[in-house]
Write a protein that holds these residues in place. Structure first.
Motif, PDB file in Angstrom:
ATOM      1  N   ARG A  22     -15.406  63.897  43.253  1.00 21.37           N
ATOM      2  CA  ARG A  22     -15.828  63.201  44.463  1.00 21.37           C
ATOM      3  C   ARG A  22     -15.801  61.688  44.257  1.00 21.37           C
ATOM      4  O   ARG A  22     -15.344  60.931  45.123  1.00 21.37           O
ATOM      5  N   TYR A  74     -13.578  59.356  46.500  1.00 23.44           N
ATOM      6  CA  TYR A  74     -14.368  58.548  47.433  1.00 23.44           C
ATOM      7  C   TYR A  74     -15.402  57.725  46.668  1.00 23.44           C
ATOM      8  O   TYR A  74     -16.600  57.958  46.774  1.00 23.44           O
ATOM      9  N   GLY A  85     -18.518  56.248  48.341  1.00 27.23           N
ATOM     10  CA  GLY A  85     -18.444  56.792  49.694  1.00 27.23           C
ATOM     11  C   GLY A  85     -17.214  56.391  50.470  1.00 27.23           C
ATOM     12  O   GLY A  85     -16.964  56.912  51.559  1.00 27.23           O
ATOM     13  N   ASP A 117     -19.607  69.918  56.999  1.00 32.11           N
ATOM     14  CA  ASP A 117     -20.492  68.768  57.128  1.00 32.11           C
ATOM     15  C   ASP A 117     -19.640  67.508  57.141  1.00 32.11           C
ATOM     16  O   ASP A 117     -18.870  67.267  56.207  1.00 32.11           O
ATOM     17  N   ASP A 118     -19.791  66.693  58.191  1.00 31.97           N
ATOM     18  CA  ASP A 118     -18.951  65.495  58.274  1.00 31.97           C
ATOM     19  C   ASP A 118     -19.291  64.473  57.190  1.00 31.97           C
ATOM     20  O   ASP A 118     -18.553  63.510  56.987  1.00 31.97           O
ATOM     21  N   LYS A 119     -20.396  64.680  56.470  1.00 33.72           N
ATOM     22  CA  LYS A 119     -20.735  63.787  55.362  1.00 33.72           C
ATOM     23  C   LYS A 119     -20.158  64.286  54.039  1.00 33.72           C
ATOM     24  O   LYS A 119     -20.253  63.589  53.015  1.00 33.72           O
ATOM     25  N   ASP A 120     -19.576  65.476  54.052  1.00 36.76           N
ATOM     26  CA  ASP A 120     -19.023  66.065  52.835  1.00 36.76           C
ATOM     27  C   ASP A 120     -17.506  65.863  52.824  1.00 36.76           C
ATOM     28  O   ASP A 120     -16.782  66.408  53.659  1.00 36.76           O
ATOM     29  N   ILE A 121     -17.033  65.104  51.863  1.00 39.53           N
ATOM     30  CA  ILE A 121     -15.597  64.790  51.807  1.00 39.53           C
ATOM     31  C   ILE A 121     -14.749  66.040  51.617  1.00 39.53           C
ATOM     32  O   ILE A 121     -13.565  66.062  51.983  1.00 39.53           O
ATOM     33  N   ARG A 140     -13.424  67.314  55.011  1.00 40.50           N
ATOM     34  CA  ARG A 140     -12.651  66.390  55.843  1.00 40.50           C
ATOM     35  C   ARG A 140     -11.151  66.580  55.597  1.00 40.50           C
ATOM     36  O   ARG A 140     -10.737  67.281  54.672  1.00 40.50           O
ATOM     37  N   MET A 156     -14.723  66.656  63.678  1.00 37.72           N
ATOM     38  CA  MET A 156     -14.752  65.566  62.700  1.00 37.72           C
ATOM     39  C   MET A 156     -13.480  64.729  62.761  1.00 37.72           C
ATOM     40  O   MET A 156     -13.479  63.547  62.396  1.00 37.72           O
TER      41      MET A 156
END
Length: 471
Positions: free
Chosen positions: A290, A294, A297, A334-338, A341, A369
């Motif tokens: 991760r 990213y 983030g 989850d849109d916060k989980d890369i 996406r 997303m």
């Protein structure tokens, strides 16, 4: 002096300044060409493009560091010979007469197409946009992404020479040799551009749509691939591995998350492992990957199109050389989980699902997303489930095959494309795979429906008119 005049003057201050004027003149001349003359040019260009596909595939990877040579070759071939073969015999530059309805349709090219070319699929997009423009008798100005300028300019120059040798007027194909954001923005707003064909990131697509000129753009994808267990898991695993690993996942139609029924999930993971997919089990390893993809983030552009081996090495993880895809199991979308996406590297999310409704909700969340109007995928032998899956807000359902090859038309009955229309769902005007038909409009001569009004010798008149102006 109006704004458009100022834009033209600003363009004249750079070497590319007279491109638009040259293109307009060339477009008017090319619009007179007969279908036979156009076919001769198109076939000559497609043959050379296909022949040189591997050469430019190697150049792309060497110049950009993105993707896989073998897969770039497939894209280049599909965007040249494959594209032309699909549209062979279709009419984009002549006329049609419907004697029953008493309507005559005359194809009218847009004129000058400004074609944005991304760094992720540079030569395939160059081939594709040149050939689309030629098939529809449009002039085209290619604007390369700076990261792939060399291979884009090189391939465009070669195809231009072939086309002009086959009779194409000079100026029909041009390429910006020193691209910049300022120059692109000015060209997009010029009243000498008749259509913008935008393939690239959200920023350039939005700029194209807000330019004041007609534009066809693409949207992002985020493909959920549902496996219900009614078909062969080995086949599903192979296809998902092909999808996620194809060109190191450099495509908006590639799988992002496998949505697999819980009762077959373990067997599916085993099948994936036999196809070069490594599921990361250690939480520290998952976090390391991760952080590579990213950092802090934010998206890491250095990871685009890189291999699983490169990602693992950067993360300090040891993997076998036969691993082509890294897999991370998630417990929800989850849109916060890369990992849920859209990805531009060979990393696959994996989610255990309890039933079609849960799979549908997961895919819908992924599309929300980023991916509206784009593509979803399914492996199933249950036709009712396939129909239900088609109700997602997308325009392509890749069924029982590798999503990027099926959705892009390289391994299905869809039109081969490097520009995927996202339609109303994706806030676009075109929902299908963009083709030469989208670069023309039709003037229609419509006779009164009064029975006394007949077509007379309109077909002979059209033939005379066509001969008088054709090359």
């Amino acid at each position: 002096m109006g704004a458009n005049a100022k834009e033209v003057i600003s363009l004249m201050d750079v070497p590319e300044g007279n491109m638009l004027e040259q293109a307009q003149v060339a477009a008017r001349e090319f619009a007179k060409f007969s279908p036979q003359a156009v076919d001769k040019i198109v076939e000559a260009v497609a043959a050379v493009a296909a022949e040189r596909s591997a050469f430019y595939a190697e150049w792309i990877v060497r110049e950009t560091g993105y993707g896989v040579v073998e897969h770039k070759t497939i894209k280049n071939e599909g965007s040249s010979a494959g594209l032309v073969n699909f549209y062979k015999g279709q009419n984009f530059c002549g006329y049609e007469i419907d004697t029953e309805k008493k309507v005559v349709k005359i194809a009218r090219p847009a004129g000058v197409v400004l074609a944005l070319v991304p760094s992720t699929n540079p030569v395939a997009t160059t081939y594709y946009k040149i050939l689309l423009s030629l098939m529809s008798r449009n002039a085209v100005i290619l604007c390369p992404h700076p990261a792939a300028k060399g291979c884009i300019v090189g391939s465009a120059d070669e195809l231009t020479a072939v086309a002009e040798k086959a009779g194409l007027p000079k100026g029909v194909i041009q390429v910006v040799r020193e691209p910049s954001i300022a120059l692109l923005e000015t060209m997009m707003k010029s009243d000498q551009v008749n259509l913008i064909l935008a393939t690239g990131g959200p920023g350039v697509v939005r700029a194209a749509y807000s330019s004041g000129n007609p534009a066809i753009g693409v949207g992002p994808g985020n493909v959920g691939h549902y496996v219900d267990g009614t078909g062969s898991l080995d086949k599903a695993a192979l296809d998902i591995a092909i999808s996620s690993g194809f060109d190191n996942n450099l495509g908006c139609t590639s799988d992002s998350v496998a949505l697999v029924e819980r009762d077959v999930a373990d067997a599916m993971l085993e099948a994936l492992s036999r196809n070069g997919v490594l599921k990361l089990e250690d939480k520290d390893d998952i976090e390391k990957v991760r952080n590579v993809l990213y950092p802090d983030g934010g998206f890491n552009p250095a990871a685009i199109g890189k291999s699983a081996a490169w990602i693992a090495n950067e993360a300090g993880i040891s993997i076998n050389e036969d691993i082509k895809i890294l897999c991370v199991e998630v417990d929800k979308i989850d849109d916060k989980d890369i990992y849920t996406r859209e990805k531009l590297f060979p990393v696959l999310g994996f989610l255990r699902i309890d039933g079609l409704d849960a799979a549908y909700r997961a895919a819908e969340a992924m599309i929300a997303m980023g991916g509206a109007g784009h593509t979803a995928a399914i492996h199933s032998k249950d036709s009712d489930k396939i129909v239900a899956w088609s109700q997602l807000p997308v325009y392509r359902i890749a069924t029982n095959g590798p999503a990027p090859l099926v959705a892009s038309g390289f391994a299905s009955g869809l039109a081969p494309t490097m520009t995927v229309g996202t339609g109303f769902f994706g806030r676009s005007s075109v929902c299908e795979n963009v083709g030469p038909q989208h670069l023309i409009h039709w003037t229609q001569i419509a006779y009164s429906d009064d029975p006394s009004e007949v077509l007379g010798d309109i077909e002979d008149a059209m033939t005379r008119w066509d001969k008088s102006r054709s090359a």
